[in-house]
Each structure stands twice: as C-alpha cells, then as structure tokens.
Enzyme design. Structure first.
Site, PDB file in Angstrom:
ATOM      1  N   ARG A 155      23.314  10.368 -16.804  1.00  0.00           N
ATOM      2  CA  ARG A 155      22.817  10.464 -15.422  1.00  0.00           C
ATOM      3  C   ARG A 155      23.941  10.156 -14.438  1.00  0.00           C
ATOM      4  O   ARG A 155      24.070  10.822 -13.401  1.00  0.00           O
ATOM      5  CB  ARG A 155      21.645   9.504 -15.212  1.00  0.00           C
ATOM      6  CG  ARG A 155      20.384   9.900 -15.950  1.00  0.00           C
ATOM      7  CD  ARG A 155      19.169   9.227 -15.350  1.00  0.00           C
ATOM      8  NE  ARG A 155      17.981   9.426 -16.181  1.00  0.00           N
ATOM      9  CZ  ARG A 155      16.756   9.071 -15.833  1.00  0.00           C
ATOM     10  NH1 ARG A 155      16.550   8.489 -14.660  1.00  0.00           N
ATOM     11  NH2 ARG A 155      15.734   9.265 -16.644  1.00  0.00           N
TER      12      ARG A 155
ATOM     13  N   LEU B 224       0.816  -1.218   0.000  1.00  0.00           N
ATOM     14  CA  LEU B 224       0.000   0.000   0.000  1.00  0.00           C
ATOM     15  C   LEU B 224       0.846   1.263   0.000  1.00  0.00           C
ATOM     16  O   LEU B 224       0.517   2.255   0.646  1.00  0.00           O
ATOM     17  CB  LEU B 224      -0.949  -0.019   1.200  1.00  0.00           C
ATOM     18  CG  LEU B 224      -1.982  -1.152   1.171  1.00  0.00           C
ATOM     19  CD1 LEU B 224      -2.805  -1.166   2.447  1.00  0.00           C
ATOM     20  CD2 LEU B 224      -2.883  -1.028  -0.054  1.00  0.00           C
TER      21      LEU B 224
ATOM     22  N   LYS C 125       8.370  -3.697 -20.389  1.00  0.00           N
ATOM     23  CA  LYS C 125       8.360  -2.528 -19.498  1.00  0.00           C
ATOM     24  C   LYS C 125       9.770  -1.977 -19.317  1.00  0.00           C
ATOM     25  O   LYS C 125       9.972  -0.759 -19.239  1.00  0.00           O
ATOM     26  CB  LYS C 125       7.768  -2.924 -18.133  1.00  0.00           C
ATOM     27  CG  LYS C 125       7.821  -1.822 -17.061  1.00  0.00           C
ATOM     28  CD  LYS C 125       7.129  -0.537 -17.508  1.00  0.00           C
ATOM     29  CE  LYS C 125       6.815   0.410 -16.373  1.00  0.00           C
ATOM     30  NZ  LYS C 125       7.914   0.763 -15.489  1.00  0.00           N
TER      31      LYS C 125
ATOM     32  N   HIS D 125      10.571  -0.028 -22.346  1.00  0.00           N
ATOM     33  CA  HIS D 125       9.790   1.220 -22.202  1.00  0.00           C
ATOM     34  C   HIS D 125      10.562   2.214 -21.353  1.00  0.00           C
ATOM     35  O   HIS D 125      10.702   3.388 -21.706  1.00  0.00           O
ATOM     36  CB  HIS D 125       8.438   0.908 -21.567  1.00  0.00           C
ATOM     37  CG  HIS D 125       7.720   2.092 -21.002  1.00  0.00           C
ATOM     38  ND1 HIS D 125       8.095   2.701 -19.816  1.00  0.00           N
ATOM     39  CD2 HIS D 125       6.641   2.799 -21.450  1.00  0.00           C
ATOM     40  CE1 HIS D 125       7.299   3.720 -19.575  1.00  0.00           C
ATOM     41  NE2 HIS D 125       6.401   3.798 -20.540  1.00  0.00           N
ATOM     42  N   ASN D 126      11.081   1.760 -20.216  1.00  0.00           N
ATOM     43  CA  ASN D 126      11.809   2.661 -19.323  1.00  0.00           C
ATOM     44  C   ASN D 126      13.113   3.141 -19.948  1.00  0.00           C
ATOM     45  O   ASN D 126      13.543   4.267 -19.712  1.00  0.00           O
ATOM     46  CB  ASN D 126      12.085   1.969 -17.989  1.00  0.00           C
ATOM     47  CG  ASN D 126      10.846   1.899 -17.112  1.00  0.00           C
ATOM     48  OD1 ASN D 126       9.730   1.990 -17.597  1.00  0.00           O
ATOM     49  ND2 ASN D 126      11.033   1.720 -15.824  1.00  0.00           N
TER      50      ASN D 126
ATOM     51  N   ALA E 161      10.734  -4.378  -6.127  1.00  0.00           N
ATOM     52  CA  ALA E 161      11.323  -5.466  -6.910  1.00  0.00           C
ATOM     53  C   ALA E 161      12.453  -6.137  -6.143  1.00  0.00           C
ATOM     54  O   ALA E 161      13.073  -5.544  -5.264  1.00  0.00           O
ATOM     55  CB  ALA E 161      11.839  -4.933  -8.241  1.00  0.00           C
TER      56      ALA E 161
ATOM     57  N   LYS F   4      16.925   4.316 -11.048  1.00  0.00           N
ATOM     58  CA  LYS F   4      16.591   3.139 -10.238  1.00  0.00           C
ATOM     59  C   LYS F   4      17.052   1.827 -10.846  1.00  0.00           C
ATOM     60  O   LYS F   4      16.930   0.790 -10.223  1.00  0.00           O
ATOM     61  CB  LYS F   4      15.081   3.095  -9.995  1.00  0.00           C
ATOM     62  CG  LYS F   4      14.603   4.165  -9.024  1.00  0.00           C
ATOM     63  CD  LYS F   4      13.145   3.951  -8.648  1.00  0.00           C
ATOM     64  CE  LYS F   4      12.694   4.930  -7.570  1.00  0.00           C
ATOM     65  NZ  LYS F   4      11.280   4.735  -7.194  1.00  0.00           N
TER      66      LYS F   4
ATOM     67  N   SER G 105       3.064   1.228 -16.224  1.00  0.00           N
ATOM     68  CA  SER G 105       3.664   2.549 -16.413  1.00  0.00           C
ATOM     69  C   SER G 105       2.608   3.633 -16.309  1.00  0.00           C
ATOM     70  O   SER G 105       1.493   3.484 -16.806  1.00  0.00           O
ATOM     71  CB  SER G 105       4.352   2.651 -17.780  1.00  0.00           C
ATOM     72  OG  SER G 105       4.869   3.953 -17.970  1.00  0.00           O
TER      73      SER G 105
ATOM     74  N   GLU H 244      12.237   5.827 -22.158  1.00  0.00           N
ATOM     75  CA  GLU H 244      11.930   6.961 -21.276  1.00  0.00           C
ATOM     76  C   GLU H 244      13.207   7.714 -20.895  1.00  0.00           C
ATOM     77  O   GLU H 244      13.242   8.949 -20.916  1.00  0.00           O
ATOM     78  CB  GLU H 244      11.225   6.426 -20.039  1.00  0.00           C
ATOM     79  CG  GLU H 244      10.860   7.438 -18.973  1.00  0.00           C
ATOM     80  CD  GLU H 244      10.250   6.763 -17.755  1.00  0.00           C
ATOM     81  OE1 GLU H 244      10.733   7.008 -16.637  1.00  0.00           O
ATOM     82  OE2 GLU H 244       9.297   5.966 -17.926  1.00  0.00           O
TER      83      GLU H 244
END
Length: 488
Positions: A293, A11, A189, A192-193, A82, A266, A134, A196
């Site tokens: 980065r 949560l 995914k 995808h990142n 993860a 990350k 995502s 990104e």
C-alpha cells in the site's frame, strides 16, 4: 421519563448506525455528539428530527443531561475517532458517572491505549470495555462482529446488549464473545484488520494476474470470483470483489478501470506488523500487504521507474483453465497462511500479556458481520477445539491436506509471474513462509556466525543442549568477552 438502556456518543457513520441497530433490537437509546460540525442545526437535532423521527431514540445537547438519561449501571458506547478524542470524552464523562457505570470504546483504538484506560477508569470505580467492531456501515446497522475486552465485571451487563446487535453465524450464535482483560479486544481487532490487509492484497493480485496474463474482461473476472465464492473461498471480500468488477458508473462504464491505483491505510495494518515484531512473531504476508500500500501511494515514482526500465509485456498466451486453477489454489493457500500467521500472533500475545485468549472462540466471532468472514473459519475453530495447543494452523490435518493439494499450482503461478515480470508479492511471501516453516535447517546458522564474528553475540551449537551459548575467537586476535545473548 423512562431511562434509556444505553447511550451512544459520536454520530458519524458507525455511531449513528450502531444507535439504529440498538433501537431496532428493542433498546431505548440516548445519543450525544461532541460537535455540531459548523452547521446551524446540531448533529443531534438533525438526527432526531430526521432519520430517528418516531424511533425510540432520545437526543441530548448536554453531556450531563445525556448521562442522567441513562438507567444504572449506565452503559455508554463511545464511537469517536481513536486517540485523544477518546480520552477527551472520558474526561468529560467521569464527573457525572456513578460507581459501576460502564464505558465502551467501539472505535479502532490502539490496544495499549485501551489497557491504560481500563486501569484509569477502574481506579475511579467504573468499568471500561474496549470493543473492536468490524463490519463497516452495513455491520453497524445490521450486525457486526464485536470483540469486547477489558473490565471483566462489565460483561454481565453489556453482554445482552452487545450480543443483540452482533451478526449471527449460520448456526445462530452471536458473533460476539468476551475476549479477555486489558486491551485484548482491541488487539484482536487489530490482528483482524491485519489479516484483512493480507486478504485484500491477495485478491488484488489474483485480479492482476487474470487481467495481465489472460487479458480477462471485468465480467469474466467477476464470474470467476462469483464461482469461487460458492466453495472454499467463500468470503465477504471475494463476494464484493465480484460485485465491484461488475459495477458501472453513471456513464455506463466500469468504475474499477477509472480508480487510481493508490491504496490508503489508517494504521491498524501497520500496528499489527509492529506488534508482531515486538512479540518476535513472523507476519510476513501482512507486512508485505502494508508495504505494498505504501509503494502504491508512490504513483509518480512508479511511473518514472516504469519509463526508466521500459519493461515490455510478454506476448505469450497461457491456457485459461490451467491458469485460473493456479490462481484459485494460490489464493486459497495464501489466505490460509495469512490466518495462520495472525492466529500465531494472537497466541503469543495471549501468553505475553496473560489474556488466556480462546482462539476457537475468536474464529467463531469472525464467521459473521466482519470484513474477513470466510467459510473456512468454521474449520479454524474446529482445529483449535480439537487441539488447543496447535502450534500452527498449517499443521492441522484439514489444512495440511489443502496445502498439499494447492502446492503444485501455487509454485507454478509464482514461477509464471516471475517469468512474466508480474509482481505478486503477497503470493510469493506466503509461499516463502511455507517453505521456511517446513525447512528443518535454515541458513540462520550463518547469520548467527556473522553476528558472533563482528559483535560477539554468541551462538548455540547442534552438539550441545539448547540454551547453552558459545562464543568463538574467529580471528585469533579477540578475547573471551562476549556481549551476551538475548532477543530484542
């Protein structure tokens, strides 16, 4: 008590908002959290007596009671960090599951972990789905792009639930379709990142050129991004960049100017690069974004180096209209390169792992909810629909015409940036990828000759069929022994 349709474990921001999204779509939801985070009131109790009060959400402090509250086949969505936490939750759940129950991992898990978990859970008579999600907090609550893969037998039962909470594209279709077996959903995914990462670096370089060479104000730059967001560059990241540049803090000052220039990461961008290398696929632009980065994080070193070289900014002025056009075309063309490289990695992974990925379907999934949603994803889907065997997006007629139009501006911007000693590594990487891709004879013949000279690694010849490898005794002192040919 009526059994819940689905359970959510975890949560934090994403899990909580997924639960509310599910409830809003008419599903009864059970929730459970592993920890209380040291508070006197548990995370579950705080949610049930607070934000979830009056909602069709049931909270449980015991994992056994949580599982028992679900209708069969049980569908449990894990929204936990993860790595080992996912394995720990699985181990806690297994004793209470029944045949045919379904576990869904909605976190950013490594696809190899998902492949392992699919096998483990299926061997015990259950199903496991690795679903890339995502869209961040907003997507979790209002509609995300969801990329489910793993146990195909689970899709019939989870499809109506996952598609109900997915974003909807402009044509009304849900941004959620079955990806494939094993860890394919989390692999998609991950790529995808990676895209990104590339998008964000390219946009930051566009911002940097305007700021340094045009000395544009935040409002002026915001206006350009807002204008671009109305055309071919229409995308979530371009849209929020305009909003960010206009945002003022509590003191009434532009917040962007107060943010330290050190970017975090990350790991999914790094995973994209590592896996592309293992598959032997070029991912130059995204690799550059990842390394930039890392370099940005070395703030103290960069300050020291800037003092050591003391480079002075140019006093040359550039026509604003002309330079803005160059930035626009460079940003668009470079974004196409980023997507082309990403989809090439997906194609190669599909062949390597037998996933049979539908690249057009993946492009459509990314049209809404996700961070890289862009208007040209419709054209990407169309390109793969028209030619399933398309070897590179840059060879699709639509994008070929766009690249030809952008090329003069793209080249000009890179040359201006180099002349003014302004770093635009992602723009440069994208252009050099395009140059290499469209060069029929690269200098790799010399690289291969060097490898054979010092290591007898062999080479192919232009006057012999492909697949026939030769070795040369370059010094006259070597023998005929060779190391063999292979690609690592």
């Amino acid at each position: 008590m009526k059994k819940s349709d689905i359970g959510v474990i975890g949560l934090a921001v994403m899990g909580e908002n997924i639960a509310f999204n599910l409830e809003d779509k008419g599903w009864q939801v059970s929730v459970y959290n592993r920890t209380t985070k040291g508070t006197q009131v548990s995370v579950v109790e705080r949610l049930i007596t607070g934000r979830a009060k009056g909602k069709n959400i049931l909270g449980f402090e015991s994992i056994e009671e949580f599982v028992d509250s679900l209708s069969t086949p049980r569908k449990i969505m894990m929204m936990v960090r993860a790595g080992s936490p996912v394995d720990e939750v699985i181990e806690q759940l297994l004793p209470f599951l029944s045949s045919g129950d379904i576990l869904i991992d909605g976190g950013n898990s490594n696809y190899e972990d998902t492949t392992r978990r699919v096998k483990l859970v299926e061997e015990k008579g259950f199903y496991f789905v690795g679903a890339g999600v995502s869209g961040g907090e907003e997507g979790a609550l209002n509609g995300a792009s969801i990329m489910p893969g793993g146990s195909a037998g689970a899709w019939f039962d989870v499809r109506p639930i996952l598609q109900s909470i997915a974003a909807k594209a402009e044509d009304g279709s849900p941004c959620c379709e079955w990806i494939g077996g094993g860890g394919s959903g989390h692999f998609v995914k991950m790529i995808h990142n990676g895209i990104e990462y590339g998008d964000m670096q390219l946009i930051s370089e566009a911002y940097f050129v305007m700021k340094r060479l045009l000395e544009s104000s935040n409002e002026e730059m915001a206006a350009h991004f807002a204008t671009w967001n109305e055309g071919k560059l229409k995308s979530y990241l371009v849209e929020i960049t305009s909003n960010i540049l206009r945002h003022k803090d509590a003191q009434g000052e532009y917040l962007i100017d107060k943010i330290l220039d050190t970017a975090g990461q990350k790991g999914t961008g790094k995973w994209s690069v590592i896996n592309a290398m293992e598959l032997g696929m070029p991912l130059n632009l995204i690799s550059t974004a990842v390394f930039e980065r890392s370099l940005s994080a070395r703030k103290e070193l960069r300050v020291e180096a800037s003092h050591a070289y003391n480079r002075q900014p140019s006093e040359k002025t550039y026509p604003e209209d002309e330079l803005i056009k160059e930035i626009y075309h460079s940003l668009y063309a470079s974004k196409l390169v980023s997507y082309a490289q990403g989809f090439n990695v997906l194609r190669q992974a599909s062949e390597e792992f037998g996933w049979k990925l539908n690249l057009a379907s993946i492009a459509r999934i990314w049209r809404g909810g996700c961070i890289i949603r862009s208007s040209f994803l419709n054209e990407i889907a169309k390109a793969f629909d028209e030619d399933w065997h398309l070897s590179n997006l840059l060879l699709a007629p639509y994008f070929k015409d766009d690249i030809i139009e952008a090329l003069p501006y793209w080249k000009k911007l890179i040359s201006v940036a180099a002349k003014e000693e302004l770093p635009v590594p992602a723009f440069s990487s994208a252009l050099n990828y395009f140059y290499s891709l469209t060069t029929d004879r690269l200098p790799a013949n010399l690289v291969q000759a060097q490898r054979d000279y010092f290591g007898a690694h062999t080479f192919e010849r232009v006057d012999l069929p492909r697949g026939v490898f030769s070795h040369e005794n370059w010094t006259g002192q070597g023998g005929d022994t060779k190391s063999g040919s292979y690609n690592a």
